[in-house]
Each structure stands twice: as structure tokens, then as C-alpha cells.
Write an enzyme that holds these catalytic residues in place. Structure first.
Site, PDB file in Angstrom:
ATOM      1  N   HIS A 194     105.275  81.823  63.917  1.00  0.00           N
ATOM      2  CA  HIS A 194     104.455  82.696  63.081  1.00  0.00           C
ATOM      3  C   HIS A 194     105.318  83.734  62.383  1.00  0.00           C
ATOM      4  CE1 HIS A 194     101.723  85.865  61.852  1.00  0.00           C
ATOM      5  NE2 HIS A 194     100.758  84.965  61.912  1.00  0.00           N
TER       6      HIS A 194
ATOM      7  N   GLU B 144     113.122  85.390  58.279  1.00  0.00           N
ATOM      8  CA  GLU B 144     113.820  84.230  57.735  1.00  0.00           C
ATOM      9  C   GLU B 144     114.454  83.496  58.905  1.00  0.00           C
ATOM     10  OE1 GLU B 144     116.469  85.472  54.605  1.00  0.00           O
ATOM     11  OE2 GLU B 144     114.798  85.367  53.202  1.00  0.00           O
TER      12      GLU B 144
ATOM     13  N   HIS C  92      95.032  75.820  66.453  1.00  0.00           N
ATOM     14  CA  HIS C  92      94.903  75.732  65.005  1.00  0.00           C
ATOM     15  C   HIS C  92      94.255  77.006  64.490  1.00  0.00           C
ATOM     16  CE1 HIS C  92      96.294  71.950  63.495  1.00  0.00           C
ATOM     17  NE2 HIS C  92      95.639  71.256  64.400  1.00  0.00           N
ATOM     18  N   GLY C  93      94.602  77.384  63.283  1.00  0.00           N
ATOM     19  CA  GLY C  93      93.988  78.532  62.630  1.00  0.00           C
ATOM     20  C   GLY C  93      94.250  78.398  61.146  1.00  0.00           C
ATOM     21  N   ASN C  94      94.006  79.462  60.396  1.00  0.00           N
ATOM     22  CA  ASN C  94      94.241  79.415  58.947  1.00  0.00           C
ATOM     23  C   ASN C  94      95.670  79.014  58.611  1.00  0.00           C
ATOM     24  OD1 ASN C  94      91.734  79.988  57.926  1.00  0.00           O
ATOM     25  ND2 ASN C  94      92.045  82.197  57.926  1.00  0.00           N
ATOM     26  N   HIS C  95      96.625  79.495  59.420  1.00  0.00           N
ATOM     27  CA  HIS C  95      98.026  79.181  59.121  1.00  0.00           C
ATOM     28  C   HIS C  95      98.298  77.686  59.263  1.00  0.00           C
ATOM     29  CE1 HIS C  95      99.198  83.202  58.458  1.00  0.00           C
ATOM     30  NE2 HIS C  95      99.202  83.592  59.719  1.00  0.00           N
TER      31      HIS C  95
END
EC number: 4.99.1.3
Length: 143
Positions: free
Chosen positions: A9, A45, A72-75
Site C-alpha cells: 500500500h 517509491e 480486496h478493496g478499492n485499491h
């Protein structure tokens, strides 16, 4: 050549990238994949496009991407597939999310050019795997 790319993330704090990096190091030691790299969704980065472009430049023909996320999610469902060019970028109006507008800096400006003959395989996050259950139980015991 096969590359494994672990996606984290990312965070303003260093821990997210450190953990994903340590997992990648341990996988590297197993010598299963020719290339093992990490890419971060936001804040850190290498970005996902930087990492994918790097492994393509190193000659990877098959790139397996695993999000090091529990759920799982929006990402994992929207942002990452868009960055990878697997789904079209849509203007996302968060209908029904109670006006929940958070504009992340998702490195959308960077492009991934996937050459002919390079396969990108995007896998599921960890989920409620029995091995995750074992870790939770260990932590509950203070281990």
C-alpha cells in the site's frame, strides 16, 4: 524470464515498505522466480509503474503481481488494475459512499508500456487463508 512483483500500500511511515521489502527478500532467497521486486501503491517509491517498467527492461516475459494486502478493496479492485492498464480509468464519483472523497496521489501520470509477448498476471490478495489465521492466533498469544 519470470518476475514476481509484490505490491504494498505504502505509507508516510516507513513500515509498510519495509515489511513488503522483507517479504520480497525472503522470497528471493528461495530462488523460485528470476526477478523479485516490490512496488508501492502510494506515498513511497518504487511506484508500481517504475517497478513494472524495470522488470520489463530486465527481460521479464511473465510478470506475476501479488498485492500484499489482506482484503480486496478499492485499491486492489480498481486503482491497481487501472495502473496496470488492465481496466479503463474512469472518472470515479464515489456514489453512495457518503461524499467520501479522498484524492490519493496514485502515480496515475506514469505509464506502463507492456511490449508484445509480455504477460501480466494479477493475483488476489491474501484473504482469510488458514496461514493468516495461524499468524493471528500466534499474535494473540504474544508470539
Amino acid at each position: 524470464m519470470e518476475a514476481l512483483v509484490l505490491l504494498g500500500h505504502g505509507s508516510r511511515l516507513p513500515y509498510s515498505k519495509e515489511i513488503v521489502g522483507k517479504v520480497a527478500e525472503k522470497i528471493k532467497e528461495k530462488n523460485i522466480y528470476d526477478i523479485v521486486e516490490i512496488g508501492m501503491m502510494e506515498f513511497n517509491e518504487p511506484t508500481i509503474p517504475q517497478t513494472i517498467n524495470k522488470v520489463i527492461a530486465e527481460g521479464a516475459k511473465k510478470i506475476i503481481i501479488v498485492p500484499v494486502f489482506l482484503a480486496h478493496g478499492n485499491h486492489t479492485k480498481r486503482d491497481i488494475p487501472q495502473i496496470l492498464g488492465l481496466i479503463e480509468c474512469e472518472e470515479h464519483h464515489h456514489e453512495g459512499e457518503g461524499g467520501h472523497h479522498h484524492h490519493h496521489h496514485h502515480h496515475h501520470g506514469e505509464k506502463i508500456e507492456v511490449p508484445e509477448g509480455v504477460e501480466i498476471i494479477y493475483r488476489d490478495p491474501m484473504g482469510a487463508d488458514d496461514r493468516v489465521v495461524d499468524i493471528v492466533l500466534d499474535r494473540a498469544k504474544g508470539n
